[in-house]
Design a protein around this motif. Structure first.
Motif, PDB file in Angstrom:
ATOM      1  N   GLY A  61      38.385  26.950  30.767  1.00  0.00           N
ATOM      2  CA  GLY A  61      37.771  26.362  31.958  1.00  0.00           C
ATOM      3  C   GLY A  61      36.450  27.022  32.273  1.00  0.00           C
ATOM      4  N   ALA A  62      35.660  27.291  31.230  1.00  0.00           N
ATOM      5  CA  ALA A  62      34.475  28.147  31.352  1.00  0.00           C
ATOM      6  C   ALA A  62      33.193  27.395  31.664  1.00  0.00           C
ATOM      7  CB  ALA A  62      34.286  28.946  30.056  1.00  0.00           C
ATOM      8  N   ALA A  63      33.245  26.088  31.816  1.00  0.00           N
ATOM      9  CA  ALA A  63      32.013  25.323  31.993  1.00  0.00           C
ATOM     10  C   ALA A  63      31.456  25.419  33.399  1.00  0.00           C
ATOM     11  CB  ALA A  63      32.247  23.850  31.632  1.00  0.00           C
ATOM     12  N   GLN A  64      32.290  25.793  34.378  1.00  0.00           N
ATOM     13  CA  GLN A  64      31.825  25.809  35.760  1.00  0.00           C
ATOM     14  C   GLN A  64      32.771  26.636  36.609  1.00  0.00           C
ATOM     15  OE1 GLN A  64      32.059  21.726  37.388  1.00  0.00           O
ATOM     16  NE2 GLN A  64      33.314  21.240  35.609  1.00  0.00           N
ATOM     17  N   GLY A  65      32.399  26.857  37.857  1.00  0.00           N
ATOM     18  CA  GLY A  65      33.265  27.506  38.817  1.00  0.00           C
ATOM     19  C   GLY A  65      33.655  28.924  38.447  1.00  0.00           C
ATOM     20  N   ILE A  66      34.909  29.278  38.728  1.00  0.00           N
ATOM     21  CA  ILE A  66      35.388  30.639  38.500  1.00  0.00           C
ATOM     22  C   ILE A  66      35.266  31.027  37.036  1.00  0.00           C
ATOM     23  CG2 ILE A  66      37.447  32.110  38.533  1.00  0.00           C
ATOM     24  CD1 ILE A  66      38.344  30.595  41.057  1.00  0.00           C
ATOM     25  N   GLY A  67      35.622  30.120  36.130  1.00  0.00           N
ATOM     26  CA  GLY A  67      35.560  30.438  34.707  1.00  0.00           C
ATOM     27  C   GLY A  67      34.160  30.797  34.252  1.00  0.00           C
ATOM     28  N   ARG A  68      33.179  30.028  34.688  1.00  0.00           N
ATOM     29  CA  ARG A  68      31.791  30.335  34.313  1.00  0.00           C
ATOM     30  C   ARG A  68      31.371  31.693  34.865  1.00  0.00           C
ATOM     31  NH1 ARG A  68      26.369  26.670  34.156  1.00  0.00           N
ATOM     32  NH2 ARG A  68      24.936  28.410  33.782  1.00  0.00           N
ATOM     33  N   ARG A  69      31.735  31.982  36.113  1.00  0.00           N
ATOM     34  CA  ARG A  69      31.323  33.260  36.692  1.00  0.00           C
ATOM     35  C   ARG A  69      31.995  34.422  35.993  1.00  0.00           C
ATOM     36  NH1 ARG A  69      27.205  35.652  37.706  1.00  0.00           N
ATOM     37  NH2 ARG A  69      27.132  37.091  39.471  1.00  0.00           N
ATOM     38  N   VAL A  70      33.250  34.283  35.627  1.00  0.00           N
ATOM     39  CA  VAL A  70      33.923  35.320  34.844  1.00  0.00           C
ATOM     40  C   VAL A  70      33.174  35.567  33.543  1.00  0.00           C
ATOM     41  CG1 VAL A  70      35.996  35.794  33.465  1.00  0.00           C
ATOM     42  CG2 VAL A  70      36.218  35.009  35.824  1.00  0.00           C
ATOM     43  N   ALA A  71      32.783  34.500  32.861  1.00  0.00           N
ATOM     44  CA  ALA A  71      32.069  34.637  31.592  1.00  0.00           C
ATOM     45  C   ALA A  71      30.734  35.342  31.782  1.00  0.00           C
ATOM     46  CB  ALA A  71      31.862  33.264  30.968  1.00  0.00           C
ATOM     47  N   GLU A  72      30.011  34.975  32.816  1.00  0.00           N
ATOM     48  CA  GLU A  72      28.700  35.594  33.064  1.00  0.00           C
ATOM     49  C   GLU A  72      28.824  37.089  33.327  1.00  0.00           C
ATOM     50  OE1 GLU A  72      26.550  31.638  35.030  1.00  0.00           O
ATOM     51  OE2 GLU A  72      27.505  33.138  36.320  1.00  0.00           O
TER      52      GLU A  72
END
Length: 259
Positions: free
Chosen positions: A14-25
């Motif tokens: 779920g890395a494209a947006q929201g919490i998942g993207r912020r975790v990845a960043e």
């Protein structure tokens, strides 16, 4: 590009947006080698942005509601990096908000399929790799909606995630694998690039959704929604060595609401 996750291989779903993207960043900024997974092609743009900042990133598009998608993702991640150190299971989210009597059987099944099965499948798919390593960390993103209004099927799905978390932690602690979860409350985030529910909202549906929002704010001691950073930070703490003596824990991150 070094820190808590230097050279660690982290799969974020779920890395494209929201919490998942912020975790990845945030993980990229601390040296993680990343496998970013999403059903939407927006994940390719997230990966490109992180590569521009020097991160080592593999982006994969997959339907994690199906076993085949989860199995393929973990196989490709292991093929690329040779190991999987951390899995962040972040796929899920309420689709409908309404009293349970108004859910159709198809809606109930869809809520469970979306918010339980991606975590079930991804845990099953990653475990053989972590067992071979005799090491690994899984962090599941659950929800305080296990006690809430207007989303019984979603709450049931997240209750399943909580049970999965504790049972896996118990079963695999002796093999060097830790399993924890966060349970986010309401979270402020940019509008979704693809809405979970594309149906036109009636006045009644809007009123039901407002009841959900009101209950969320009322049950938080802080009477507000959290930020993406406030959700990502506890996830990354549980994924880090600082949480080495924590397993089988479901950590509410909801301003005092324990779910």
């Amino acid at each position: 590009m070094s820190g808590r996750f230097d050279r660690r291989v982290m799969v974020v779903t779920g890395a494209a947006q929201g919490i998942g993207r912020r975790v990845a960043e945030l993980a990229a900024a601390e040296g993680a080698r990343l496998v970013l997974v999403d059903i939407a092609d927006y994940v390719q743009g997230v990966a490109a942005d992180l590569r521009d900042q020097g991160a080592d990133v593999l982006a994969l598009q997959a339907d994690l509601e199906a076993w085949e998608g989860a199995e393929s993702v973990m196989a490709r991640a292991h093929e690329r990096f040779g190991r999987i150190d951390i899995l962040i299971n972040n796929v899920g989210g309420t689709i409908w908000a309404q009293p349970y009597e108004h859910y159709t059987p198809a809606q109930i099944q869809k809520e469970i399929q979306r918010s339980l099965f991606p975590t079930l499948w991804c845990c099953r798919a990653v475990l053989p790799h972590m067992v071979d390593q005799q090491a690994g960390v899984i962090v599941n993103v659950s929800s305080v909606a296990t006690r809430g209004l207007m989303r019984v099927p979603y709450g049931a799905a997240k209750g399943g995630v909580n049970a999965l978390t504790v049972n896996l932690a118990y079963e695999y602690a002796g093999q060097g694998i830790r399993v924890n979860a966060t349970a986010p409350g309401g979270t402020e985030a940019p509008p979704r690039l693809t809405p979970r529910n594309t149906e036109a909202q009636s006045e009644q549906a809007q009123a039901w959704y407002q009841r959900l929002i009101d209950q969320t704010n009322a049950h938080s001691f802080m009477h507000r929604y959290g930020t993406l950073d406030e959700q990502a930070a506890p996830i990354l703490f549980l994924a880090s060595d600082a949480a080495s003596y924590l397993t089988g824990t479901v950590l509410p991150v909801a301003g005092g609401d324990l779910g």
